[in-house]
Design a protein around this motif. Structure first.
Motif, PDB file in Angstrom:
ATOM      1  N   ASP A  17      25.454  19.978 -16.888  1.00 27.57           N
ATOM      2  CA  ASP A  17      25.783  21.211 -16.165  1.00 27.57           C
ATOM      3  C   ASP A  17      24.832  21.408 -14.977  1.00 27.57           C
ATOM      4  O   ASP A  17      24.140  22.426 -14.846  1.00 27.57           O
ATOM      5  CB  ASP A  17      25.713  22.414 -17.112  1.00 27.57           C
ATOM      6  CG  ASP A  17      26.390  23.643 -16.511  1.00 27.57           C
ATOM      7  OD1 ASP A  17      27.165  23.466 -15.542  1.00 27.57           O
ATOM      8  OD2 ASP A  17      26.126  24.758 -16.983  1.00 27.57           O
ATOM      9  N   VAL A  18      24.811  20.389 -14.107  1.00 31.38           N
ATOM     10  CA  VAL A  18      23.828  20.329 -13.028  1.00 31.38           C
ATOM     11  C   VAL A  18      24.192  21.292 -11.897  1.00 31.38           C
ATOM     12  O   VAL A  18      25.350  21.417 -11.511  1.00 31.38           O
ATOM     13  CB  VAL A  18      23.761  18.892 -12.469  1.00 31.38           C
ATOM     14  CG1 VAL A  18      22.745  18.811 -11.343  1.00 31.38           C
ATOM     15  CG2 VAL A  18      23.402  17.919 -13.580  1.00 31.38           C
ATOM     16  N   LYS A  19      23.157  21.948 -11.380  1.00 38.15           N
ATOM     17  CA  LYS A  19      23.316  22.839 -10.234  1.00 38.15           C
ATOM     18  C   LYS A  19      22.583  22.254  -9.025  1.00 38.15           C
ATOM     19  O   LYS A  19      21.805  21.310  -9.155  1.00 38.15           O
ATOM     20  CB  LYS A  19      22.780  24.227 -10.565  1.00 38.15           C
ATOM     21  CG  LYS A  19      23.555  24.925 -11.674  1.00 38.15           C
ATOM     22  CD  LYS A  19      22.969  26.280 -11.977  1.00 38.15           C
ATOM     23  CE  LYS A  19      23.844  27.046 -12.968  1.00 38.15           C
ATOM     24  NZ  LYS A  19      24.047  26.319 -14.244  1.00 38.15           N
ATOM     25  N   LYS A  20      22.835  22.843  -7.868  1.00 34.53           N
ATOM     26  CA  LYS A  20      22.213  22.357  -6.634  1.00 34.53           C
ATOM     27  C   LYS A  20      20.688  22.378  -6.742  1.00 34.53           C
ATOM     28  O   LYS A  20      20.005  21.485  -6.230  1.00 34.53           O
ATOM     29  CB  LYS A  20      22.678  23.217  -5.446  1.00 34.53           C
ATOM     30  CG  LYS A  20      22.130  22.757  -4.105  1.00 34.53           C
ATOM     31  CD  LYS A  20      22.697  23.588  -2.962  1.00 34.53           C
ATOM     32  CE  LYS A  20      22.129  23.122  -1.622  1.00 34.53           C
ATOM     33  NZ  LYS A  20      22.685  23.894  -0.480  1.00 34.53           N
ATOM     34  N   GLU A  21      20.154  23.383  -7.437  1.00 30.71           N
ATOM     35  CA  GLU A  21      18.701  23.497  -7.584  1.00 30.71           C
ATOM     36  C   GLU A  21      18.119  22.288  -8.321  1.00 30.71           C
ATOM     37  O   GLU A  21      16.994  21.858  -8.049  1.00 30.71           O
ATOM     38  CB  GLU A  21      18.333  24.783  -8.339  1.00 30.71           C
ATOM     39  CG  GLU A  21      18.611  26.067  -7.573  1.00 30.71           C
ATOM     40  CD  GLU A  21      20.103  26.390  -7.480  1.00 30.71           C
ATOM     41  OE1 GLU A  21      20.855  25.946  -8.370  1.00 30.71           O
ATOM     42  OE2 GLU A  21      20.505  27.058  -6.509  1.00 30.71           O
ATOM     43  N   ASP A  22      18.895  21.722  -9.273  1.00 30.42           N
ATOM     44  CA  ASP A  22      18.434  20.538 -10.000  1.00 30.42           C
ATOM     45  C   ASP A  22      18.319  19.340  -9.052  1.00 30.42           C
ATOM     46  O   ASP A  22      17.347  18.580  -9.105  1.00 30.42           O
ATOM     47  CB  ASP A  22      19.399  20.201 -11.140  1.00 30.42           C
ATOM     48  CG  ASP A  22      19.473  21.302 -12.174  1.00 30.42           C
ATOM     49  OD1 ASP A  22      18.405  21.749 -12.626  1.00 30.42           O
ATOM     50  OD2 ASP A  22      20.590  21.722 -12.521  1.00 30.42           O
ATOM     51  N   PHE A  23      19.321  19.182  -8.193  1.00 30.04           N
ATOM     52  CA  PHE A  23      19.278  18.111  -7.200  1.00 30.04           C
ATOM     53  C   PHE A  23      18.036  18.259  -6.320  1.00 30.04           C
ATOM     54  O   PHE A  23      17.283  17.304  -6.118  1.00 30.04           O
ATOM     55  CB  PHE A  23      20.530  18.156  -6.310  1.00 30.04           C
ATOM     56  CG  PHE A  23      21.679  17.343  -6.819  1.00 30.04           C
ATOM     57  CD1 PHE A  23      21.607  15.959  -6.858  1.00 30.04           C
ATOM     58  CD2 PHE A  23      22.853  17.957  -7.235  1.00 30.04           C
ATOM     59  CE1 PHE A  23      22.675  15.206  -7.306  1.00 30.04           C
ATOM     60  CE2 PHE A  23      23.919  17.212  -7.681  1.00 30.04           C
ATOM     61  CZ  PHE A  23      23.838  15.832  -7.720  1.00 30.04           C
ATOM     62  N   ILE A  24      17.850  19.453  -5.795  1.00 37.24           N
ATOM     63  CA  ILE A  24      16.740  19.687  -4.852  1.00 37.24           C
ATOM     64  C   ILE A  24      15.399  19.405  -5.522  1.00 37.24           C
ATOM     65  O   ILE A  24      14.526  18.736  -4.954  1.00 37.24           O
ATOM     66  CB  ILE A  24      16.792  21.128  -4.311  1.00 37.24           C
ATOM     67  CG1 ILE A  24      18.035  21.303  -3.429  1.00 37.24           C
ATOM     68  CG2 ILE A  24      15.524  21.465  -3.530  1.00 37.24           C
ATOM     69  CD1 ILE A  24      18.282  22.731  -2.974  1.00 37.24           C
ATOM     70  N   THR A  56      28.279  12.410 -11.962  1.00 32.89           N
ATOM     71  CA  THR A  56      29.729  12.648 -11.980  1.00 32.89           C
ATOM     72  C   THR A  56      29.962  14.135 -12.225  1.00 32.89           C
ATOM     73  O   THR A  56      29.131  14.817 -12.830  1.00 32.89           O
ATOM     74  CB  THR A  56      30.449  11.868 -13.101  1.00 32.89           C
ATOM     75  OG1 THR A  56      29.822  12.181 -14.349  1.00 32.89           O
ATOM     76  CG2 THR A  56      30.406  10.383 -12.870  1.00 32.89           C
ATOM     77  N   GLU A  57      31.082  14.603 -11.749  1.00 28.27           N
ATOM     78  CA  GLU A  57      31.431  15.993 -12.019  1.00 28.27           C
ATOM     79  C   GLU A  57      31.849  16.139 -13.480  1.00 28.27           C
ATOM     80  O   GLU A  57      32.301  15.174 -14.110  1.00 28.27           O
ATOM     81  CB  GLU A  57      32.563  16.426 -11.082  1.00 28.27           C
ATOM     82  CG  GLU A  57      32.117  16.455  -9.622  1.00 28.27           C
ATOM     83  CD  GLU A  57      33.268  16.677  -8.658  1.00 28.27           C
ATOM     84  OE1 GLU A  57      34.424  16.774  -9.124  1.00 28.27           O
ATOM     85  OE2 GLU A  57      33.008  16.730  -7.441  1.00 28.27           O
ATOM     86  N   LEU A  58      31.715  17.328 -14.006  1.00 26.49           N
ATOM     87  CA  LEU A  58      31.978  17.566 -15.432  1.00 26.49           C
ATOM     88  C   LEU A  58      33.418  17.221 -15.828  1.00 26.49           C
ATOM     89  O   LEU A  58      33.672  16.805 -16.957  1.00 26.49           O
ATOM     90  CB  LEU A  58      31.675  19.033 -15.778  1.00 26.49           C
ATOM     91  CG  LEU A  58      30.192  19.369 -16.000  1.00 26.49           C
ATOM     92  CD1 LEU A  58      29.994  20.874 -16.095  1.00 26.49           C
ATOM     93  CD2 LEU A  58      29.665  18.684 -17.261  1.00 26.49           C
ATOM     94  N   ASN A  59      34.330  17.376 -14.905  1.00 21.63           N
ATOM     95  CA  ASN A  59      35.736  17.075 -15.219  1.00 21.63           C
ATOM     96  C   ASN A  59      36.128  15.632 -14.871  1.00 21.63           C
ATOM     97  O   ASN A  59      37.293  15.274 -14.882  1.00 21.63           O
ATOM     98  CB  ASN A  59      36.670  18.040 -14.488  1.00 21.63           C
ATOM     99  CG  ASN A  59      36.540  17.925 -12.974  1.00 21.63           C
ATOM    100  OD1 ASN A  59      35.672  17.216 -12.473  1.00 21.63           O
ATOM    101  ND2 ASN A  59      37.401  18.641 -12.256  1.00 21.63           N
ATOM    102  N   ASN A  60      35.114  14.814 -14.528  1.00 21.82           N
ATOM    103  CA  ASN A  60      35.400  13.427 -14.136  1.00 21.82           C
ATOM    104  C   ASN A  60      34.329  12.489 -14.681  1.00 21.82           C
ATOM    105  O   ASN A  60      33.888  11.560 -14.008  1.00 21.82           O
ATOM    106  CB  ASN A  60      35.469  13.320 -12.604  1.00 21.82           C
ATOM    107  CG  ASN A  60      35.969  11.973 -12.140  1.00 21.82           C
ATOM    108  OD1 ASN A  60      36.831  11.368 -12.763  1.00 21.82           O
ATOM    109  ND2 ASN A  60      35.402  11.465 -11.056  1.00 21.82           N
ATOM    110  N   GLN A  61      33.904  12.723 -15.910  1.00 25.39           N
ATOM    111  CA  GLN A  61      32.806  11.947 -16.473  1.00 25.39           C
ATOM    112  C   GLN A  61      33.234  10.508 -16.781  1.00 25.39           C
ATOM    113  O   GLN A  61      34.407  10.204 -16.945  1.00 25.39           O
ATOM    114  CB  GLN A  61      32.312  12.624 -17.755  1.00 25.39           C
ATOM    115  CG  GLN A  61      31.674  14.000 -17.479  1.00 25.39           C
ATOM    116  CD  GLN A  61      31.488  14.798 -18.756  1.00 25.39           C
ATOM    117  OE1 GLN A  61      32.419  14.934 -19.549  1.00 25.39           O
ATOM    118  NE2 GLN A  61      30.295  15.312 -18.967  1.00 25.39           N
TER     119      GLN A  61
END
Length: 667
Positions: A559-566, A635-640
């Protein structure tokens, strides 16, 4: 620097200084010689031009041959001068002390040779005597010289780190070449371009590089085993060893243009010109003019992983070995059933009976492809009726085609295959746009009817990522480069084509005769923790890790958010020179790029153009063959990733050298 006796250290430093001094002296001398040679050649050409009207043809040919010889000698000097420039501050990287019949000598090994009046200061790494550096530990050793096998003892094996003409470190490797310097090299961060590995070539790699016994080599190597590096060093070795072989006689097939750019530094670093690089898509575009647009391999793969394929079984059939036989039978039926339906009448006085036409079509010219048969008949008619001249041949050929009982429009013939009894599945083909799987079939069918566009210049073909080509493509390549020898490298575990998979690349021995199949089982890319994890993806247990540096744990996030990437990217930038966010498909790559481009200097890689690897986002099927210090697999959650995507997932994870982060894992 390792501890050595002061006298030994001084001896090595003195030898380095002496070698560098000799190289710089040679650079100066060669530069002057080239300047003088250039003036002489210009004068010589002026003389030929001024006196050409007074010369007979034999004198002219002799003069031109002499001019060509002088130019060739000058080019060789220029090439050697460039190599000396390249090594002047780092003339060698290793040495062995070899004892033969009581005589002991030091053999220094570098990118190119350096000698003074037949006294060799440095030997080219490709020379026979230098093979011992890669193949043997200290102890009994031998090499194959032109005069036969030379046996002796290696009493010392040594490696050097030299920077800007200064000796920085020395390693004595009494056990194995990989122990000291290899670990230091593996610990280095990556750069935008692949580097040469000439100072750390391993024994199993060396057996591939120096093989001149087998006509064709099929090399299956695990992720990170150095397959591409081996291929490029093999090219450099063959250019050194085989007479009359130049870079213009070699082609290397790569998965995409980004990969071609990535490897473009290696051969120049080894003192050789880059060879011609191409993709199979290039072959399709060069040989198919009947369709306006042709899909490339990346888009072909992308269609599946973006969920845009509704006819999986149809595409799988089009990629299969089975369809080769079906196309062969279809074309055979067309060729055997072809016949002229009327006598040929032209230009009032020319008449050829239907029986004579069909006799030429099915018997006299039966060894030609069907289209060429008609052309040969047209040539024969013209020759017989215009006193040996090929007058009106285009018009004659056009009229002959009108008399045949078949449609000679290749697009119509191709479409008709899928409605024929030979096709296992029926389908429709578009008029202007040709999907990749259809383009491969169309080119094969076209070549069967018109002949393959044979290239006689290429003598060596290197195919990287070999698992991405089906057997039909190999038949096409082999028929185009029919006189070439082949080096084929790949890994069936890195198959990204969901429609086609080899059990082993050894299957290709059925296509390429006189082949040797070789396996590379050691990986130099990733840490042991990354290797352990990637082994689990495919259930592998034979992978051998070489890195001994302390490995970081793999990090998993959901459940990754932009803040995790940064946060993660910011942390990775403090320890990594190259970082890749590897997505499942190009749509995800574009989304991530757009989300992060305001926060970071980030690049989107799509298979074309220049690669700057500081921070990139790239689809998994474009990342093949590349490597990065740190990788975030996203990957996106709906495309794992699921079980059916495991090979693509394996490719994505094995791009990482030191750090691996996985977002939204399923497998």
């Amino acid at each position: 620097m390792m501890k050595f006796e002061k006298s030994e250290l001084e001896r090595e430093k003195k030898y380095l200084d002496k070698t560098i001094h000799l190289i710089r002296k040679k650079i100066s001398t060669l530069g002057q010689e080239l300047y003088d040679d250039d003036s002489k050649i210009l004068e010589f050409k002026k003389f030929i031009w001024d006196t050409h009207t007074e010369m007979d043809p034999n004198e002219m040919r002799s003069m031109m041959a002499e001019s060509d010889l002088q130019v060739s000698i000058m080019q060789n000097k220029g090439n050697y001068l460039q190599r000396l420039f390249r090594i002047q501050n780092k003339p060698y990287f290793g040495s062995i002390r070899f004892k033969e019949n009581g005589d002991e000598s030091d053999i220094y090994i570098g990118i190119t040779h350096v000698e003074d009046k037949l006294d060799y200061y440095v030997h080219d790494w490709r020379s026979p005597i230098c093979s011992m550096f890669y193949d043997f530990e200290t102890g009994p050793a031998y090499y194959k010289a032109p005069s036969g096998i030379i046996e002796g003892q290696i009493t010392r094996k040594r490696q050097y780190i030299i920077e800007d003409g200064e000796l920085k470190n020395i390693f004595d490797n009494d056990l194995n070449i990989s122990d000291s310097l290899l670990q230091e090299v593996l610990a280095e961060e990556t750069s935008d371009k692949m580097k040469n590995i000439v100072n750390t070539i391993q024994e199993e790699q060396n057996k591939v590089i120096r093989n001149t016994t087998d006509k064709n080599l099929i090399v299956e190597g695990i992720a990170g085993s150095g397959k591409t590096s081996v291929a490029l060093h093999r090219i450099a070795f063959l250019l050194y060893r085989l007479p009359n072989l130049t870079s213009n006689n070699i082609v290397i097939f790569t998965p995409n243009k980004i990969f071609s750019e990535y490897i473009s530094n290696v051969l120049p670093e080894l003192g050789e010109d880059n060879t011609y690089s191409m993709t199979f898509y290039d072959i399709l575009c060069q040989n198919i003019t009947e369709y306006k647009d042709i899909e490339n391999f990346t888009d072909f793969i992308s269609r599946y992983y973006k969920g845009e394929v509704s006819t999986f079984d149809l595409i799988k059939y089009k990629q299969s070995d089975e369809i080769i036989e079906d196309l062969n039978n279809y074309v055979k039926d067309i060729v055997e059933g072809a016949m002229f339906t009327k006598d040929f009448v032209f230009d009032q006085s020319i008449e050829v009976s239907i029986d004579e036409l069909n006799n030429m079509l099915q018997y006299k010219y039966k060894n030609f492809p069907l289209w060429d048969r008609v052309h040969e008949i047209a040539k024969r008619i013209a020759y017989n009726n215009y006193n040996g001249l090929l007058k009106n041949i285009t018009i004659i050929e056009k009229k002959l085609k009108e008399l045949l009982n078949l449609e000679m429009d290749l697009k119509v013939i191709f479409k008709a295959f899928f409605d024929s009894k030979y096709s296992k599945i029926k389908c429709k083909i578009k008029d202007k746009y040709l999907f990749y799987e259809d383009a491969c079939l169309f080119l094969y069918l076209k070549s069967l009817l018109m002949g393959f566009n044979t290239n006689h210049v290429i003598k060596q073909v290197v195919i990287d990522e070999a698992q991405d080509y089906n057997k039909l493509q190999y038949y096409i390549i082999k028929r185009i480069f029919k006189k070439a020898n082949y080096t084929i490298l790949g890994d069936t575990n890195q198959t990204i084509n969901p429609y086609y998979k080899y059990r082993s690349l050894e299957e290709l021995k059925d296509i390429f005769n006189s082949s040797r199949y070789i396996k590379l089982t050691k990986t130099y890319r990733s840490t042991d923790k990354i290797i352990q994890y990637t082994n689990q993806i495919l259930g592998l247990n034979y992978v051998t890790a070489i890195r001994n540096k302390k490995a970081s744990d793999i990090i998993f996030r959901t459940d990754v958010k932009k803040e995790d990437f940064i946060s993660d990217i910011t942390n990775l930038q403090t320890i990594s020179k190259s970082i890749a966010i590897i997505t499942k498909n190009d749509e995800e790559a574009e989304n991530i790029y757009n989300e992060l481009k305001e926060n970071f200097d980030i690049s989107l890689i799509d298979g074309y153009g220049h690669i700057k690897r500081d921070l990139v986002v790239v689809p998994s099927y474009v990342a093949k063959g590349l490597e990065f210090d740190s990788v975030i697999v996203y990957t996106e959650l709906n495309n794992q990733y699921t079980e059916k995507d495991k090979y693509l997932y394996y490719v994505a994870c094995t791009r990482a050298q030191h750090n691996l982060l996985i977002y939204n894992r399923t497998i």
